[in-house]
Structure formats: structure tokens, C-alpha cells
Design a protein around this motif. Structure first.
Motif, PDB file in Angstrom:
ATOM      1  N   PHE A 187       0.839  -1.194   0.000  1.00 43.19           N
ATOM      2  CA  PHE A 187       0.000   0.000   0.000  1.00 43.19           C
ATOM      3  C   PHE A 187       0.880   1.251   0.000  1.00 43.19           C
ATOM      4  O   PHE A 187       1.916   1.289   0.682  1.00 43.19           O
ATOM      5  N   THR A 188       0.449   2.274  -0.739  1.00 43.06           N
ATOM      6  CA  THR A 188       1.212   3.522  -0.842  1.00 43.06           C
ATOM      7  C   THR A 188       0.316   4.688  -0.462  1.00 43.06           C
ATOM      8  O   THR A 188      -0.750   4.906  -1.063  1.00 43.06           O
ATOM      9  N   ASP A 189       0.735   5.443   0.574  1.00 49.95           N
ATOM     10  CA  ASP A 189       0.008   6.634   1.002  1.00 49.95           C
ATOM     11  C   ASP A 189       0.192   7.751  -0.021  1.00 49.95           C
ATOM     12  O   ASP A 189       1.315   8.054  -0.439  1.00 49.95           O
ATOM     13  N   SER A 190      -0.905   8.355  -0.461  1.00 47.00           N
ATOM     14  CA  SER A 190      -0.833   9.495  -1.381  1.00 47.00           C
ATOM     15  C   SER A 190      -1.673  10.650  -0.845  1.00 47.00           C
ATOM     16  O   SER A 190      -2.200  11.465  -1.597  1.00 47.00           O
ATOM     17  N   SER A 191      -1.804  10.730   0.492  1.00 50.08           N
ATOM     18  CA  SER A 191      -2.627  11.756   1.120  1.00 50.08           C
ATOM     19  C   SER A 191      -2.032  13.143   0.920  1.00 50.08           C
ATOM     20  O   SER A 191      -0.817  13.315   0.836  1.00 50.08           O
ATOM     21  N   GLY A 192      -2.913  14.154   0.861  1.00 46.15           N
ATOM     22  CA  GLY A 192      -2.501  15.545   0.793  1.00 46.15           C
ATOM     23  C   GLY A 192      -2.576  16.205   2.153  1.00 46.15           C
ATOM     24  O   GLY A 192      -3.194  15.685   3.091  1.00 46.15           O
ATOM     25  N   GLY A 193      -1.937  17.368   2.284  1.00 47.17           N
ATOM     26  CA  GLY A 193      -1.997  18.111   3.535  1.00 47.17           C
ATOM     27  C   GLY A 193      -0.912  17.755   4.521  1.00 47.17           C
ATOM     28  O   GLY A 193      -0.979  18.145   5.687  1.00 47.17           O
ATOM     29  N   GLY A 194       0.095  16.998   4.074  1.00 47.31           N
ATOM     30  CA  GLY A 194       1.240  16.690   4.927  1.00 47.31           C
ATOM     31  C   GLY A 194       0.931  15.945   6.191  1.00 47.31           C
ATOM     32  O   GLY A 194       1.306  16.387   7.299  1.00 47.31           O
ATOM     33  N   PRO A 195       0.245  14.812   6.125  1.00 49.30           N
ATOM     34  CA  PRO A 195      -0.026  14.065   7.358  1.00 49.30           C
ATOM     35  C   PRO A 195       1.269  13.582   7.996  1.00 49.30           C
ATOM     36  O   PRO A 195       2.265  13.328   7.312  1.00 49.30           O
ATOM     37  N   THR A 196       1.228  13.437   9.299  1.00 49.22           N
ATOM     38  CA  THR A 196       2.402  12.966  10.054  1.00 49.22           C
ATOM     39  C   THR A 196       2.127  11.637  10.758  1.00 49.22           C
ATOM     40  O   THR A 196       3.035  11.075  11.376  1.00 49.22           O
ATOM     41  N   ALA A 197       0.906  11.161  10.666  1.00 49.27           N
ATOM     42  CA  ALA A 197       0.570   9.876  11.289  1.00 49.27           C
ATOM     43  C   ALA A 197      -0.473   9.176  10.426  1.00 49.27           C
ATOM     44  O   ALA A 197      -1.287   9.831   9.750  1.00 49.27           O
ATOM     45  N   TRP A 198      -0.433   7.839  10.453  1.00 52.99           N
ATOM     46  CA  TRP A 198      -1.310   7.040   9.604  1.00 52.99           C
ATOM     47  C   TRP A 198      -1.843   5.859  10.404  1.00 52.99           C
ATOM     48  O   TRP A 198      -1.132   5.291  11.226  1.00 52.99           O
ATOM     49  N   LYS A 199      -3.078   5.525  10.127  1.00 56.16           N
ATOM     50  CA  LYS A 199      -3.651   4.325  10.722  1.00 56.16           C
ATOM     51  C   LYS A 199      -4.402   3.581   9.632  1.00 56.16           C
ATOM     52  O   LYS A 199      -5.362   4.097   9.053  1.00 56.16           O
ATOM     53  N   TRP A 200      -3.914   2.365   9.359  1.00 61.06           N
ATOM     54  CA  TRP A 200      -4.507   1.530   8.316  1.00 61.06           C
ATOM     55  C   TRP A 200      -5.356   0.434   8.959  1.00 61.06           C
ATOM     56  O   TRP A 200      -4.980  -0.153   9.971  1.00 61.06           O
ATOM     57  N   ASP A 201      -6.483   0.171   8.332  1.00 55.08           N
ATOM     58  CA  ASP A 201      -7.308  -0.986   8.686  1.00 55.08           C
ATOM     59  C   ASP A 201      -7.480  -1.805   7.405  1.00 55.08           C
ATOM     60  O   ASP A 201      -8.097  -1.350   6.441  1.00 55.08           O
ATOM     61  N   PHE A 202      -6.859  -2.997   7.387  1.00 49.48           N
ATOM     62  CA  PHE A 202      -6.815  -3.783   6.151  1.00 49.48           C
ATOM     63  C   PHE A 202      -8.077  -4.615   5.913  1.00 49.48           C
ATOM     64  O   PHE A 202      -8.167  -5.305   4.897  1.00 49.48           O
ATOM     65  N   GLY A 203      -9.013  -4.584   6.824  1.00 49.79           N
ATOM     66  CA  GLY A 203     -10.286  -5.259   6.600  1.00 49.79           C
ATOM     67  C   GLY A 203     -10.309  -6.702   7.034  1.00 49.79           C
ATOM     68  O   GLY A 203     -11.363  -7.358   6.956  1.00 49.79           O
ATOM     69  N   ASP A 204      -9.153  -7.220   7.478  1.00 49.15           N
ATOM     70  CA  ASP A 204      -9.110  -8.614   7.937  1.00 49.15           C
ATOM     71  C   ASP A 204      -8.775  -8.701   9.422  1.00 49.15           C
ATOM     72  O   ASP A 204      -8.323  -9.734   9.904  1.00 49.15           O
ATOM     73  N   GLY A 205      -8.994  -7.573  10.131  1.00 50.05           N
ATOM     74  CA  GLY A 205      -8.742  -7.556  11.569  1.00 50.05           C
ATOM     75  C   GLY A 205      -7.361  -7.075  11.941  1.00 50.05           C
ATOM     76  O   GLY A 205      -7.028  -7.009  13.128  1.00 50.05           O
ATOM     77  N   THR A 206      -6.543  -6.720  10.975  1.00 52.80           N
ATOM     78  CA  THR A 206      -5.198  -6.238  11.262  1.00 52.80           C
ATOM     79  C   THR A 206      -5.073  -4.776  10.863  1.00 52.80           C
ATOM     80  O   THR A 206      -5.786  -4.293   9.976  1.00 52.80           O
ATOM     81  N   THR A 207      -4.157  -4.075  11.546  1.00 50.95           N
ATOM     82  CA  THR A 207      -3.934  -2.647  11.315  1.00 50.95           C
ATOM     83  C   THR A 207      -2.447  -2.388  11.188  1.00 50.95           C
ATOM     84  O   THR A 207      -1.616  -3.254  11.443  1.00 50.95           O
ATOM     85  N   SER A 208      -2.117  -1.138  10.828  1.00 52.36           N
ATOM     86  CA  SER A 208      -0.719  -0.723  10.728  1.00 52.36           C
ATOM     87  C   SER A 208      -0.637   0.783  10.895  1.00 52.36           C
ATOM     88  O   SER A 208      -1.564   1.512  10.507  1.00 52.36           O
ATOM     89  N   ALA A 209       0.479   1.254  11.465  1.00 54.43           N
ATOM     90  CA  ALA A 209       0.735   2.686  11.601  1.00 54.43           C
ATOM     91  C   ALA A 209       1.857   3.134  10.674  1.00 54.43           C
ATOM     92  O   ALA A 209       2.332   4.256  10.753  1.00 54.43           O
ATOM     93  N   THR A 210       2.301   2.268   9.798  1.00 53.93           N
ATOM     94  CA  THR A 210       3.340   2.602   8.833  1.00 53.93           C
ATOM     95  C   THR A 210       2.753   3.428   7.691  1.00 53.93           C
ATOM     96  O   THR A 210       1.603   3.235   7.309  1.00 53.93           O
ATOM     97  N   GLN A 211       3.543   4.354   7.172  1.00 55.54           N
ATOM     98  CA  GLN A 211       3.026   5.186   6.078  1.00 55.54           C
ATOM     99  C   GLN A 211       2.721   4.350   4.839  1.00 55.54           C
ATOM    100  O   GLN A 211       1.662   4.506   4.231  1.00 55.54           O
ATOM    101  N   ASN A 212       3.650   3.479   4.457  1.00 57.31           N
ATOM    102  CA  ASN A 212       3.495   2.662   3.255  1.00 57.31           C
ATOM    103  C   ASN A 212       3.663   1.185   3.629  1.00 57.31           C
ATOM    104  O   ASN A 212       4.724   0.598   3.409  1.00 57.31           O
ATOM    105  N   PRO A 213       2.643   0.574   4.190  1.00 58.22           N
ATOM    106  CA  PRO A 213       2.804  -0.787   4.713  1.00 58.22           C
ATOM    107  C   PRO A 213       2.712  -1.850   3.617  1.00 58.22           C
ATOM    108  O   PRO A 213       2.180  -1.614   2.533  1.00 58.22           O
ATOM    109  N   VAL A 214       3.250  -3.006   3.942  1.00 60.53           N
ATOM    110  CA  VAL A 214       3.081  -4.212   3.123  1.00 60.53           C
ATOM    111  C   VAL A 214       2.286  -5.205   3.960  1.00 60.53           C
ATOM    112  O   VAL A 214       2.662  -5.495   5.103  1.00 60.53           O
TER     113      VAL A 214
END
Length: 524
Positions: A137-164
Motif C-alpha cells: 500500500f502507498t500513502d498518497s494523502s494531501g496536507g502533509g499528514p504525520t501519522a497514519w492508521k490503516w485498517d486492512f479489513g481482515d482484523g489487522t492494522t498498521s501505523a506505517t506510512q506505506n505498509p506491506v
């Protein structure tokens, strides 16, 4: 009551009056300027309410707000549009007297902080595949975010900007990203963004028993993994089934290849095994071969033609008692000459049939041609004895004597009637092939009679330089020629029919001398 005494010399006058006293009191009251404001600090644009606190009953007010703005209201409201620290002054008066109050750095206006605007967005390098399925996954958000929270839909999450992330189970997955900059955040959800297909099944099965006397009933048990939903059995004898765990009866002897193909919604897979049903009746062994003779190395294809259902084969290709192959239809290469007997044992588990074919394969070598001749040189007519010295069991001979004559004798003699050099060729043949040898100028035949020289030319006159083509017309079998084009006694050419160039004008006498090795003659 105000009493005013006027001293007028030489008289004293006294005036008593209440109205005059009131006017004097009003004109003499002093003013003290003062004010307050609210708020004293804030973010631009900042609206401040100013309140006059002056004493002495002022009637006029002059405000200076410190940024160039002014007012004559008693209690003005003023808006500061830019950040800064402002000194405010007020002059209060009543027409007779006035007073000023200055409050340095009274109002502080701060810059309004820029509130960040975040717009969450992302992409993936791939969105569909089979489990386990790995997605970058590649973050392409605008506005200069400094933190990320991903929810992959299978019960797992990540705080990495560009997670695998790797999806281990089949399904459709919605992915959500929350991008944050300080206190501002934004969410984006892509519904059913990732599609993960499951894996096809892995086919396997057991069979019991694996061998036995025909008719043989075998129970097949599916042991496939991957949740197959469909089974297709091929029992190798034409029989088929779609049951999960079928049984099948083999009525005839033989080795049967059983195949199971299992299928689910994601694919299919096939596994195979063998079942051996044998008979107590011995096979009748038989076979063929192609070819049955030839030169070494001789490659022979053997074909089993046995009956009564053999399931195993034992071949002995050279009658030495050693099993050379257990294939049903083997290929064997004979590397040495000889006549070979071949034996086949055809086996069906409990009984054996044997067939031996004596001297069935004949392997040999092609002959190698060679000969001698005597004499190899002499005067015509010359009788030459040829002797075959070939190797390799020759069956036939074919001689070519070089003068148009041939022979099929093994060691012939031949008479050469004319002089000349003759190439002799011998071809020898046996059942495995043929071979030839040719000896250039193997026989040289001479003559005691000199040739009769003669010649002609294409031209006999012309302008110098003159090129003349001479042609030999000699008879009597000449084998050598000597030309003298200007009668100076020097041999100018030894070619049979030369070309000569005459460089100078004049009359030229030409001489040809023709010989056959033992005799010469000339013509001028």
C-alpha cells in the motif's frame, strides 16, 4: 452663595448673586482621562471594546488605536486586522479643559494559526490474487499528514506510512486509511478493494488393495486437501466415477494407472497411482524387433507382443543369462559383431511365459575396400593382375578399370590395349553395407610406337601483338607435348593446346614434339 468683593478705590463694592457662582464652578472642574479595553489580547482579526473611564465629565473623546485607526466615540469598538502590539491613547475634553491617557503596548494581536487540511488517499500495487496474497500500500494523502492508521479489513492494522500486508484467507476486503496532521485527520475507505482468491485443491488418494488376483475389487479413498467440491476418477480400464470414495472391480489382469482429478472454485489438481491385477494363467510371451540386422553400432527397437496380460518383462538380448531390461518395449544397442539370440520372460505376478528367438539379431561391420595390382606400369598391350585385399566378410566385388571396362570377379586380371594413365576403383559389399576405394593413376600403360604429331591454330596472321590459340591434333596416344613457337630450339610450352602471343612482326615457324613416354615424334 458666592460673594465677590470688588475693591474700587476709593469705594468698596459688594455683589451678591447665586447664578454667577454656578457658572464659575462648572468652568473650573478638571478632567482626568482614563479607559479600559476588552479583550487585551487575541488572534487576528481581533475586535476590542474600548470603554471611557475618564473623570471630570468630558464631552469629547479622541481615540488613537495605534495602527492608524481613530475614533471620536465615547466607547468605540475597533477591529485589529494584523498581528502586532499596539499603544492606545485617549484625549478627553469638555471645551474648557482636556486630558490625555496613553497606554503603551496595551493591545496584543497574534497571528491566527493555519489549520492544516488533510485529504486521505492511497493506492495498492495489486488488488487481486490468490492467497497468501501480499499487497504493498502507498500513502498518497494531501496536507502533509504525520501519522497514519490503516485498517486492512481482515482484523489487522498498521501505523506505517506505506505498509506491506499479506492476506492469508480468501475474500473481499475493504481498506481504510486515517491520515492525521496534529489535530486534523481525514479518513478514506475503499470498499471491497482487495479480492483474494483461494487456492485450488491438492489431489491425493489411497487404494486398498494395490494388487491381487483378477477380478480385483479396490476401495479408493480421497485424501485431497483444499476442500474439493468435485471428484473425477479414471480407473485406467475405461471405468470412471464421480464419487468421493468409490470402489471399483478390475475384471482382467493388468497394471492400471488410476487418476483422480479434484476441483473447487479456485482450480483443480490431478494425482495418479497404479493398481496391479494379475492372473494365475501364464502370459504367452512373444515379441518383434526392428531392424533385425545391420552394421554396428546397431540400435534395435523391441516390441512386446505377449498375451494374457503380462505386468512385468525381463529381456536378455545376448543370451548371457543376465536381464538387460525390464521395460515393456525397450531399445537396445549392439556394439559388437555377431548373431544374437533374444529371450523375453513375460510375467503377470504369479506366472511367467518365456520366448527365445535364436540368432534373431545379426550385427556386423561394413567391409573396408582395398586391393593391389601388378604390374602397375608397362607397354601396351599391358595385362594387370588385380588382387582384392578388402576386410569385413565381403559378399560382392565391383571393379572399374578406368578404361570403360568392369568386372565382378574377386581378383580379376585386365588387359589395357592403349597407352595412358588409368584410375582403378573397387567397391565391395556385404549384408551391412558397401565401401569403395579408388587409386588415382594406379596403372600406367606405355607405347613403343611414337605418336603422330599434328596441330592447328585459330589464326596464322595478323597485327602484332598477335595471340594465337594452338590445338593439338596428334594421334597415337601422346602423353607429353613440347612446343617451339619461333624455331630457336627452346621449349616455349608443355601444355597440350597452349595460347602464345607473338609480340614482334615477322614470319614464325612452329614445331610440336609429341611423346608417349617411350617414343617421340615432331612436326614443323
Amino acid at each position: 452663595m458666592l460673594i465677590v468683593l470688588f475693591f474700587l478705590s476709593p469705594l468698596l463694592a459688594v455683589v451678591v448673586g447665586s447664578d454667577l457662582g454656578s457658572a464659575a464652578d462648572s468652568g473650573n472642574e478638571s478632567i482626568t482621562a482614563d479607559f479600559s479595553a476588552s479583550p487585551l489580547t487575541g488572534e487576528a482579526p481581533l475586535t476590542v471594546q474600548f470603554t471611557d473611564r475618564s473623570t471630570g465629565s468630558p464631552e469629547t473623546w479622541e481615540w488613537d488605536f495605534g495602527d492608524g485607526g481613530t475614533s471620536s466615540a465615547k466607547n468605540p469598538s475597533y477591529t485589529y486586522s494584523r498581528a502586532g502590539t499596539y499603544t492606545v491613547s485617549l484625549e478627553a475634553g469638555n471645551g474648557v479643559s482636556s486630558d490625555s491617557e496613553v497606554k503603551k503596548n496595551f493591545i496584543t494581536v497574534k497571528e491566527k494559526p493555519v489549520v492544516p487540511v488533510v485529504e486521505a488517499s492511497f493506492s495498492a500495487n495489486t488488488t487481486s490474487g490468490k492467497a497468501p496474497f501480499t499487497v504493498r500500500f502507498t500513502d498518497s494523502s494531501g496536507g502533509g499528514p504525520t501519522a497514519w492508521k490503516w485498517d486492512f479489513g481482515d482484523g489487522t492494522t498498521s501505523a506505517t506510512q506505506n505498509p506491506v500486508h499479506t492476506y492469508s484467507a480468501a475474500g473481499k476486503y475493504s481498506v481504510t486509511l486515517r491520515a492525521t496532521n496534529g489535530t486534523v485527520s481525514d479518513d478514506v475507505t475503499r470498499s471491497d478493494y482487495i479480492t483474494v482468491d483461494g487456492n485450488g485443491p491438492l489431489a491425493s488418494f489411497t487404494a486398498s488393495p494395490l494388487e491381487g488376483l483378477a477380478p480385483l475389487t479396490v476401495q479408493f479413498t480421497d485424501t485431497s486437501t483444499g476442500s474439493p467440491t468435485k471428484w473425477e476418477w479414471d480407473f485406467g480400464d475405461g471405468g470412471k466415477s464421480t464419487s468421493k470414495n468409490p470402489s471399483h472391480t478390475y475384471s482382467g489382469a493388468g497394471t492400471y494407472t488410476v487418476k483422480l482429478t479434484v476441483t473447487n472454485s479456485y482450480g483443480s489438481d490431478t494425482a495418479d497411482s497404479s493398481v496391479n491385477a494379475y492372473s494365475i494363467t501364464a502370459p504367452v510371451a512373444d515379441f518383434s524387433a526392428n531392424p533385425v540386422s545391420g552394421s554396428v553400432p546397431l540400435s534395435v527397437q523391441f516390441t512386446d507382443m505377449s498375451s494374457n496380460g503380462p505386468t512385468a518383462w525381463e529381456w536378455d538380448f545376448d543370451s548371457d543369462g543376465v536381464v538387460d531390461s525390464t521395460e515393456q518395449n525397450p531399445v537396445y544397442v549392439y556394439t559388437s559383431e555377431g548373431a544374437y539370440s533374444v529371450t523375453l520372460n513375460a510375467v503377470n505376478g504369479t506366472a511367467t511365459g518365456t520366448e527365445t528367438k535364436s540368432s534373431f539379431i545379426t550385427a556386423g561391420n561394413m567391409p573396408a575396400a582395398a586391393f593391389t595390382s601388378s604390374p602397375q606400369e608397362g607397354n601396351a598391350p599391358l595385362t594387370v593382375q588385380f588382387n582384392d585385399t578388402s576386410s569385413g566378410n565381403v559378399d560382392s566385388w565391383f571393379w572399374e578399370f578406368g578404361d570403360g571396362n568392369t568386372s565382378t570377379a574377386r581378383s580379376p586380371s585386365h588387359i589395357y590395349s592403349s597407352s595412358g594413365n588409368y584410375n582403378v576403383k573397387l567397391t565391395v559389399t556385404n549384408s551391412f553395407g558397401s565401401n569403395s576405394t579408388e587409386v588415382p593413376s594406379s596403372v600406367k600403360v606405355l607405347s613403343d610406337t611414337a605418336p603422330s604429331p599434328d596441330f592447328t591454330s585459330n589464326v596464322t596472321s595478323g597485327k602484332a601483338p598477335l595471340a594465337v590459340q594452338f590445338e593439338d591434333l596428334s594421334t597415337g596416344g601422346p602423353t607429353a607435348w613440347e612446343w617451339d613457337f619461333n624455331s630457336d630450339g627452346t621449349i616455349d610450352s608443355t601444355e597440350q593446346s597452349p595460347v602464345h602471343g607473338f609480340a614482334d612482326t615477322g614470319f614464325y615457324t612452329v614445331t610440336l614434339r609429341a611423346g608417349n613416354g617411350t617414343a617421340w615424334d615432331s612436326i614443323t
